[in-house]
Write a protein that holds these residues in place. Structure first.
Motif, PDB file in Angstrom:
ATOM      1  N   GLY A 130      22.225   8.054  14.175  1.00 10.61           N
ATOM      2  CA  GLY A 130      21.745   8.323  15.522  1.00 10.61           C
ATOM      3  C   GLY A 130      20.473   7.551  15.810  1.00 10.61           C
ATOM      4  O   GLY A 130      19.630   7.374  14.926  1.00 10.61           O
ATOM      5  N   TRP A 131      20.339   7.082  17.049  1.00 12.59           N
ATOM      6  CA  TRP A 131      19.151   6.312  17.427  1.00 12.59           C
ATOM      7  C   TRP A 131      18.873   6.452  18.916  1.00 12.59           C
ATOM      8  O   TRP A 131      19.744   6.826  19.690  1.00 12.59           O
ATOM      9  CB  TRP A 131      19.319   4.843  17.049  1.00 12.59           C
ATOM     10  CG  TRP A 131      20.481   4.143  17.706  1.00 12.59           C
ATOM     11  CD1 TRP A 131      20.492   3.494  18.918  1.00 12.59           C
ATOM     12  CD2 TRP A 131      21.823   4.029  17.191  1.00 12.59           C
ATOM     13  NE1 TRP A 131      21.742   2.976  19.176  1.00 12.59           N
ATOM     14  CE2 TRP A 131      22.574   3.279  18.128  1.00 12.59           C
ATOM     15  CE3 TRP A 131      22.454   4.458  16.016  1.00 12.59           C
ATOM     16  CZ2 TRP A 131      23.926   2.978  17.946  1.00 12.59           C
ATOM     17  CZ3 TRP A 131      23.790   4.156  15.822  1.00 12.59           C
ATOM     18  CH2 TRP A 131      24.509   3.429  16.787  1.00 12.59           C
ATOM     19  N   PHE A 132      17.636   6.151  19.298  1.00 11.05           N
ATOM     20  CA  PHE A 132      17.236   6.146  20.696  1.00 11.05           C
ATOM     21  C   PHE A 132      17.546   4.777  21.289  1.00 11.05           C
ATOM     22  O   PHE A 132      17.120   3.748  20.769  1.00 11.05           O
ATOM     23  CB  PHE A 132      15.741   6.445  20.835  1.00 11.05           C
ATOM     24  CG  PHE A 132      15.368   7.849  20.441  1.00 11.05           C
ATOM     25  CD1 PHE A 132      15.696   8.924  21.262  1.00 11.05           C
ATOM     26  CD2 PHE A 132      14.704   8.103  19.252  1.00 11.05           C
ATOM     27  CE1 PHE A 132      15.364  10.224  20.901  1.00 11.05           C
ATOM     28  CE2 PHE A 132      14.359   9.393  18.883  1.00 11.05           C
ATOM     29  CZ  PHE A 132      14.685  10.457  19.709  1.00 11.05           C
TER      30      PHE A 132
ATOM     31  N   GLN B 159      22.694  15.934  21.690  1.00 17.15           N
ATOM     32  CA  GLN B 159      21.883  16.914  22.406  1.00 17.15           C
ATOM     33  C   GLN B 159      20.410  16.516  22.460  1.00 17.15           C
ATOM     34  O   GLN B 159      19.685  16.886  23.382  1.00 17.15           O
ATOM     35  CB  GLN B 159      22.025  18.292  21.743  1.00 17.15           C
ATOM     36  CG  GLN B 159      23.379  18.949  21.969  1.00 17.15           C
ATOM     37  CD  GLN B 159      23.604  20.159  21.076  1.00 17.15           C
ATOM     38  OE1 GLN B 159      22.680  20.603  20.369  1.00 17.15           O
ATOM     39  NE2 GLN B 159      24.814  20.692  21.086  1.00 17.15           N
ATOM     40  N   HIS B 160      19.981  15.754  21.468  1.00 14.60           N
ATOM     41  CA  HIS B 160      18.592  15.281  21.425  1.00 14.60           C
ATOM     42  C   HIS B 160      18.428  13.914  22.084  1.00 14.60           C
ATOM     43  O   HIS B 160      17.358  13.297  21.974  1.00 14.60           O
ATOM     44  CB  HIS B 160      18.110  15.207  19.976  1.00 14.60           C
ATOM     45  CG  HIS B 160      17.809  16.541  19.368  1.00 14.60           C
ATOM     46  ND1 HIS B 160      16.644  17.229  19.630  1.00 14.60           N
ATOM     47  CD2 HIS B 160      18.532  17.323  18.515  1.00 14.60           C
ATOM     48  CE1 HIS B 160      16.648  18.378  18.959  1.00 14.60           C
ATOM     49  NE2 HIS B 160      17.785  18.464  18.271  1.00 14.60           N
ATOM     50  N   GLY B 161      19.464  13.438  22.746  1.00 13.64           N
ATOM     51  CA  GLY B 161      19.368  12.179  23.457  1.00 13.64           C
ATOM     52  C   GLY B 161      19.610  10.946  22.615  1.00 13.64           C
ATOM     53  O   GLY B 161      19.288   9.831  23.042  1.00 13.64           O
ATOM     54  N   LEU B 162      20.195  11.133  21.432  1.00 12.80           N
ATOM     55  CA  LEU B 162      20.476   9.995  20.561  1.00 12.80           C
ATOM     56  C   LEU B 162      21.863   9.425  20.840  1.00 12.80           C
ATOM     57  O   LEU B 162      22.787  10.144  21.219  1.00 12.80           O
ATOM     58  CB  LEU B 162      20.431  10.401  19.086  1.00 12.80           C
ATOM     59  CG  LEU B 162      19.156  11.041  18.546  1.00 12.80           C
ATOM     60  CD1 LEU B 162      19.285  11.246  17.040  1.00 12.80           C
ATOM     61  CD2 LEU B 162      17.945  10.216  18.865  1.00 12.80           C
ATOM     62  N   THR B 163      21.996   8.135  20.645  1.00 14.06           N
ATOM     63  CA  THR B 163      23.327   7.537  20.528  1.00 14.06           C
ATOM     64  C   THR B 163      23.803   7.855  19.118  1.00 14.06           C
ATOM     65  O   THR B 163      23.090   7.589  18.147  1.00 14.06           O
ATOM     66  CB  THR B 163      23.265   6.009  20.728  1.00 14.06           C
ATOM     67  OG1 THR B 163      22.836   5.734  22.060  1.00 14.06           O
ATOM     68  CG2 THR B 163      24.616   5.373  20.494  1.00 14.06           C
TER      69      THR B 163
END
Length: 266
Positions: free
Chosen positions: A175-177, A161-165
């Motif tokens: 999780g990471w961008f 939901q926060h745009g992380l993989t």
């Protein structure tokens, strides 16, 4: 998955390198056993490349690249590779993102991490987070009582939901961008450090792993091997390896090493 005994002898003899996950592939109950460590050394002594490919942090990977019997290490799920040049006594570090981007992302990841642990009961920021350069690791069973699968799924969903993989290992949700992964950085390491075109030679390399975040590697390598505990994840592994060992964790890795070494010697 076929048994490791069905790995064709001629294909075993052609193997030039072993890439492997660390947690619950090399390690057993959180420790690297003498058996697994010795297996890495024996593979290198036989002339094979040995490259751990892990979700563990940069701080750990610096130590691994310097001190373990390996030829390099891919860390934080593909954010970088480290390789220690013994001739020059220098560490080679190759990141996907530059230093300024990594700094900005860490501030955003910290906020997301605090939100997740505030809303998912029992979850915790991983103990190794302070040694990370690029990602957020949420602990669901390493240093906390094991969380139910529904909680693990919720952690991954909140990251997304926060745009992380978001990827699930045997102990953490990471999780990471960005869209990098273990496979892409493994290709980069082999190309830049050893002149290997992995796409053209993938049949000459083995990947060993155990969990859902290893699926891209399992799908890519025709001779991928899962240690026996990969079966614990069942359908949650999107792509299963070609072969599976009899033994679990580090003993399974040692079983793979013996399988390859016997073929080389034969």
């Amino acid at each position: 998955m076929k048994s490791l005994a069905e790995f064709p002898p001629e294909a075993r003899r052609a193997i030039r390198g072993v890439l492997c996950d660390i947690d619950d592939t090399l390690s057993t109950e959180g420790r690297i056993t003498a058996e697994a460590y010795s297996a890495m050394q024996r593979l290198r002594d036989a002339g094979l490349l040995v490259i751990p490919v892990t979700g563990r942090p940069a701080g750990w990977c610096d130590h691994i690249a310097r001190m373990w019997p390996v030829d390099g290490v891919v860390g934080e799920n593909g954010a970088f590779y480290f390789r220690y040049d013994t001739a020059s006594h220098k560490m080679q570090r190759r990141f996907v993102h530059d230093a300024a981007t990594r700094t900005a992302n860490r501030e955003r990841l910290a906020l997301i991490g605090h939100e997740i642990i505030a809303t998912v009961p029992g979850a915790a920021i991983a103990a190794d987070q302070q040694y990370r350069e690029t990602d957020l690791a949420i602990d669901f069973c390493e240093d906390v009582p094991p969380l139910p699968q529904s909680a693990v799924d919720e952690i991954a969903a909140r990251m997304a939901q926060h745009g992380l993989t978001a990827k699930v290992s045997s102990i953490h949700v990471n999780g990471w961008f960005g869209e990098y992964d273990k496979l892409g950085m493994s290709k980069m390491l082999l190309r830049e450090a050893f002149g290997v075109d992995l796409d053209a030679t993938r049949a000459h390399y083995v990947f060993a792993g155990d969990s859902p975040n290893d699926a891209p590697m399992f799908g890519y390598f025709p001779h991928a091997v899962g240690v026996a505990n990969v079966a614990d994840f069942g359908a949650r592994v999107a792509q299963l390896p070609a072969y599976i060992t009899r033994a679990r964790c580090g003993a399974g890795f040692a079983e793979l090493a013996e399988c390859l070494l016997k073929a080389k010697m034969g």
